[in-house]
Design an enzyme around this catalytic site. Structure first.
Site, PDB file in Angstrom:
ATOM      1  N   SER A   1       0.834  -1.169   0.000  1.00 51.14           N
ATOM      2  CA  SER A   1       0.000   0.000   0.000  1.00 51.14           C
ATOM      3  C   SER A   1       0.889   1.246   0.000  1.00 51.14           C
ATOM      4  O   SER A   1       1.681   1.437   0.909  1.00 51.14           O
ATOM      5  CB  SER A   1      -0.854  -0.042   1.259  1.00 51.14           C
ATOM      6  OG  SER A   1      -1.605   1.123   1.332  1.00 51.14           O
TER       7      SER A   1
ATOM      8  N   GLU B   1       8.224  -9.293  11.489  1.00 51.93           N
ATOM      9  CA  GLU B   1       8.837 -10.593  11.230  1.00 51.93           C
ATOM     10  C   GLU B   1       8.476 -11.045   9.827  1.00 51.93           C
ATOM     11  O   GLU B   1       7.364 -10.829   9.358  1.00 51.93           O
ATOM     12  CB  GLU B   1       8.256 -11.632  12.187  1.00 51.93           C
ATOM     13  CG  GLU B   1       8.781 -11.591  13.576  1.00 51.93           C
ATOM     14  CD  GLU B   1       8.130 -12.712  14.387  1.00 51.93           C
ATOM     15  OE1 GLU B   1       6.932 -12.987  14.165  1.00 51.93           O
ATOM     16  OE2 GLU B   1       8.835 -13.294  15.215  1.00 51.93           O
TER      17      GLU B   1
ATOM     18  N   ALA C   1       7.330 -13.700   7.372  1.00 52.52           N
ATOM     19  CA  ALA C   1       6.608 -14.963   7.439  1.00 52.52           C
ATOM     20  C   ALA C   1       6.731 -15.675   6.107  1.00 52.52           C
ATOM     21  O   ALA C   1       6.939 -15.057   5.076  1.00 52.52           O
ATOM     22  CB  ALA C   1       5.151 -14.711   7.776  1.00 52.52           C
TER      23      ALA C   1
ATOM     24  N   ASP D   1      -9.950  -6.837   6.051  1.00 53.62           N
ATOM     25  CA  ASP D   1      -9.462  -7.173   4.726  1.00 53.62           C
ATOM     26  C   ASP D   1      -9.240  -8.658   4.511  1.00 53.62           C
ATOM     27  O   ASP D   1      -8.116  -9.144   4.551  1.00 53.62           O
ATOM     28  CB  ASP D   1      -8.160  -6.417   4.452  1.00 53.62           C
ATOM     29  CG  ASP D   1      -7.843  -6.413   2.969  1.00 53.62           C
ATOM     30  OD1 ASP D   1      -8.601  -7.031   2.202  1.00 53.62           O
ATOM     31  OD2 ASP D   1      -6.842  -5.804   2.589  1.00 53.62           O
TER      32      ASP D   1
ATOM     33  N   ASN E   1      -3.710 -11.978   1.883  1.00 57.22           N
ATOM     34  CA  ASN E   1      -3.332 -11.628   3.241  1.00 57.22           C
ATOM     35  C   ASN E   1      -3.180 -12.833   4.174  1.00 57.22           C
ATOM     36  O   ASN E   1      -3.193 -12.686   5.376  1.00 57.22           O
ATOM     37  CB  ASN E   1      -4.348 -10.651   3.834  1.00 57.22           C
ATOM     38  CG  ASN E   1      -4.307  -9.323   3.101  1.00 57.22           C
ATOM     39  OD1 ASN E   1      -3.331  -9.013   2.429  1.00 57.22           O
ATOM     40  ND2 ASN E   1      -5.363  -8.544   3.219  1.00 57.22           N
TER      41      ASN E   1
ATOM     42  N   ASP F   1      -1.213  -8.086   7.078  1.00 58.56           N
ATOM     43  CA  ASP F   1      -1.874  -6.852   6.674  1.00 58.56           C
ATOM     44  C   ASP F   1      -2.973  -6.412   7.650  1.00 58.56           C
ATOM     45  O   ASP F   1      -4.105  -6.890   7.595  1.00 58.56           O
ATOM     46  CB  ASP F   1      -2.478  -6.963   5.276  1.00 58.56           C
ATOM     47  CG  ASP F   1      -2.909  -5.595   4.775  1.00 58.56           C
ATOM     48  OD1 ASP F   1      -3.004  -4.655   5.596  1.00 58.56           O
ATOM     49  OD2 ASP F   1      -3.139  -5.453   3.573  1.00 58.56           O
TER      50      ASP F   1
END
Lengths: 490, 300
Positions: free
Chosen positions: A166, A272, A274, A314, A319, A332
């Protein structure tokens, strides 16, 4: 009246999307980043992976969810050639309304009903038109925000972005204490540009009228301004994510990457890194695995809502990262809505009256209390129930049920059904607007997984007014986690 | 001239976009008459370009013979958008095409001009579109408009670059058969030339009618029409006072910094809409890459 209901539908959707995909990584390419004991990354192997990654330019394209449609090496080269090199480049590319229009496009990208095809095309093209920042420009932002160049702030810094985010982009890095992290860096000057452009209310109103005709433009505009302004400050997202990370700490299947506070500012947020399978890869997984993943997502959404009074608005497929056995990493948190106890109460009451007490009148009164239905609307209670039932379909009775694409579509249709006699008397109060993302996003997601579960049983576990016993192995593991953890904080 | 009504301005953006895309070559043999390092390329890509375009036709139309040629010979009334798009396609090829392509389209225009002759009903003067005096007027009006539009609403060139632009652009008039000696080659020469022509200018009924249409094109589609209001205001604001006086347009309110920002925002929306048309983004990116490689560090 109908216009109003329609507007709210659009606001619901507009409120619901945010694009950033923190740490979108392809699992197969990330073998070097395996976790060692204690959850720390083995630094050497991590660095090797980073060096490897730094060479591969195509990665950006393949991982960028929206901003850059991947289209082969030529396009990728083109993007690199056009990389934004200065804050002036950012202004030229995203100023004069373009950044604002792009946000509008991203936010509305899940509405099927809200945008004219021309507007949709314009907005999606606009997203394609934004190249990444050059490594130097991204480094400059990091330097301004964190006080030193990224190569010093981090033990290792990958100058090539791994994803569009974003109003920014995501880089990978390894901290001096050995943690692999995703660093989201905001385009310099974008906040000022967008704030200035949001000030042109007359033009925005005109744009919204064009792109989303027959909707309550002022409500849309208010929502757009609020959401975009929130997104400009990454600290807010960091706080949201930190809240969820703490809330779910130790959870058997839900995981939220920790924010690295000291490396997060208004324009840089570090979390972190992922790793996991992407949503699309679930297509190759067994149905049992898909069911487990769906159960985790479902638990996450409703546990967060009923217990933390927080909703992550969202449920975009990008995500989530999936790890098997139902373990899911949630990414997110740019769009999180917190509810007060007063706001939650009527929502819970509605469910309770309709699904547990089987009390249609009570349900109707709770709807009125919440503001969903005007008082004394000249429609019969059975009609009200009939209209609303589809939204509660999966939790009205115990027993296994399969979420299907058809069900999700039916929910969406119902949601956009403004010919219903109820439509004239229905409202969606602003504070609940975001919840419609459950209808428009979550069910679509679960439908795509064809996920089967005893959703009612799971809901009973979560409903604060029910406190049902665990109905699945995951529920049992979750109950154990809840009994272990300190008093939940919200 | 019978007052045939103007056709609706349908597909203005689409056809302009197609015209632009058609002019940007995939594999040019050379950099053409201007090239990626030129001021011309930079100004052609300026956000204010639509303002320059509209101002340009407003000024050009004030020459009665130029106006008569358009009014009596082209499809102007029947297909105004097509006529504008054709000009736009010509300019795009001239600007971005390689030398062979640019020369080819210029030859074609010269051939068309051969047939555009007649007598202006207002002044009673004969005209020929290939007349260098008319061509240099049309040329000068365009060049002046680009500078005026960037000055007020775009990123104006430094004074040396403005001179370079006027000089660079001379070749476009030359390609249409204007002798180099009478083409302005600096900002000062351009201004001197324009002052020298002022006495010949007037707003004929055809000009008044045509420009009335340009300022408020019918049938453009509601969305574009609303944006067009800002474009019109911008173009009128860039007009020299003598042009406004000839048309009888009232002096526009001064452009405050806030108003400038607002108009630029509208231009940004225009640009976004334009960019959504097929091929536009690709063509622009192609040009941008060439411009970057041509002059590293001084891109624009």
């Amino acid at each position: 009246m109908k216009v109003r209901a329609r507007t709210l539908a659009a606001v619901a959707a507009v409120g619901g999307a945010s694009i950033a995909a923190l740490a979108v990584l392809e699992r197969r390419r990330e073998r070097g980043l395996t976790r060692g004991p204690g959850g720390r990354v083995r630094v050497e192997r991590g660095m090797a992976a980073l060096r490897l990654a730094a060479r591969g330019g195509a990665r950006y394209a393949s991982n960028a969810p929206r901003l850059f449609a991947s289209a082969g090496e030529h396009r990728q080269q083109l993007r690199n050639d056009l990389a934004l090199q200065t804050a002036e480049d950012v202004t030229a590319t995203l100023g004069t309304m373009k950044g604002v229009l792009m946000k509008l496009g991203q936010m509305a990208s899940y509405v099927n009903d809200g945008l004219s095809p021309a507007a949709r095309r314009t907005l999606s093209r606009l997203q394609d038109s934004v190249p990444p920042m050059s490594p130097e420009l991204a480094a400059q932002v990091v330097t301004e925000e964190l006080g030193r160049p990224p190569e010093r702030v981090f033990a290792t810094w990958d100058p090539e972005p791994i994803a569009a985010a974003s109003i920014g982009q995501v880089h990978r890095a390894i901290t001096h204490d050995g943690r692999a992290v995703a660093v989201k860096v905001q385009y310099p000057g974008i906040a000022e540009t967008i704030e200035a452009d949001l000030g042109n209310v007359a033009l925005l109103r005109r744009m919204l009228k064009i792109s989303a005709p027959s909707q309550d433009v002022d409500a849309l505009l208010a929502e757009l301004k609020e959401r975009v302004t929130e997104e400009l400050d990454y600290r807010r997202e960091a706080r949201n994510q930190q809240m969820f990370a703490r809330f779910y700490e130790g959870h058997p299947t839900i995981s939220v990457p920790q924010i690295v506070d000291e490396l997060s500012t208004r324009r840089v947020v570090t979390s972190e890194l992922a790793d996991g399978a992407r949503f699309a890869e679930l297509a190759d997984w067994s149905q049992a695995e898909r069911d487990l993943a769906a159960e985790t997502i479902y638990r996450f959404v409703f546990r967060s809502l009923y217990e933390a009074h927080a909703f992550n608005g969202d449920p975009h497929p990008g995500n989530y990262l999936f790890h098997g056995g139902g373990r899911v990493t949630f990414l997110d948190f740019g769009l999180v809505k917190y509810f007060t106890a007063e706001e939650m109460q009527p929502l819970a009451a509605m469910v309770k009256h309709l699904c547990v007490d089987k009390d249609p009148e009570g349900f109707r009164q709770a709807m009125v209390r919440a503001g969903f239905l005007v008082p004394d609307a000249p429609v019969s209670t059975p009609l009200v129930v009939e209209h609303m039932a589809v939204f509660y379909d999966t939790v009205r009775e115990r027993g296994p049920r399969t979420m299907t694409g058809e069900y999700a579509a039916a929910v969406t249709r119902k949601f956009f059904d403004f010919r219903s006699p109820l439509a004239a008397y229905a409202r969606i109060p602003r504070s609940y607007v975001i919840l419609q993302r459950i209808n428009l996003g979550l069910f679509a997601l679960l439908g795509e997984l064809s996920a089967a579960a005893d959703w009612r049983g799971i809901a009973e576990e979560i409903w604060p007014f029910f406190q049902g016993p665990p109905c699945t192995p995951m529920g049992a593991a979750e109950a154990a986690w809840r009994s272990r953890r300190p008093v939940p904080r919200t | 001239m019978t007052a045939e009504p103007y056709a609706a301005a349908v597909g203005l953006v689409e056809r302009y976009a197609a015209a632009f895309v058609s002019g940007v070559p995939d594999q040019p043999e050379d950099d053409g008459f201007f090239g990626p390092g030129s001021v011309t390329w930079r100004l052609a890509a300026d956000l204010s370009a639509p303002v320059a375009g509209l101002r340009s036709v407003l000024v050009q139309a004030l020459h009665p013979l130029a106006m008569a040629g358009v009014d009596q010979h082209s499809d102007w009334r029947r297909d105004p958008v097509g006529r504008l798009a054709a000009t736009s396609a010509y300019l795009a090829t001239l600007t971005y095409g390689d030398r062979a392509s640019a020369s080819r389209v210029a030859r074609r225009v010269r051939a068309i001009h051969e047939h555009v002759r007649g007598t202006d009903t207002v002044t009673g003067r004969p005209y020929a579109a290939g007349d260098p005096a008319l061509l240099v007027w049309v040329h000068a009006a365009l060049v002046d408009s680009v500078l005026a539009a960037t000055r007020l609403f775009g990123t104006p060139p430094a004074s040396a670059d403005a001179d370079a632009y006027v000089d660079e652009m001379a070749v476009s008039a030359e390609l249409l058969g204007v002798p180099r000696e009478i083409i302005p080659d600096s900002v000062a020469a351009l201004e001197e030339y324009i002052s020298g022509v002022l006495s010949e200018l007037q707003c004929t009924p055809a000009a008044a009618e045509s420009m009335g249409y340009m300022l408020d094109p019918a049938g453009m589609g509601e969305e574009i029409a609303e944006l067009w209001q800002d474009l019109r205001e911008a173009a009128l604001a860039t007009l020299p006072s003598w042009a406004r006086d000839l048309y009888g347009y009232p002096a526009p309110p001064p452009i405050t910094p806030d108003r400038r920002t607002e108009i630029r925002q509208t231009l940004g929306v225009f640009d976004a809409v334009f960019m959504a048309e097929p091929g536009v983004l690709e063509a622009r990116q192609q040009l941008a890459v060439r411009m970057r490689t041509a002059s590293p560090g001084t891109r624009g």
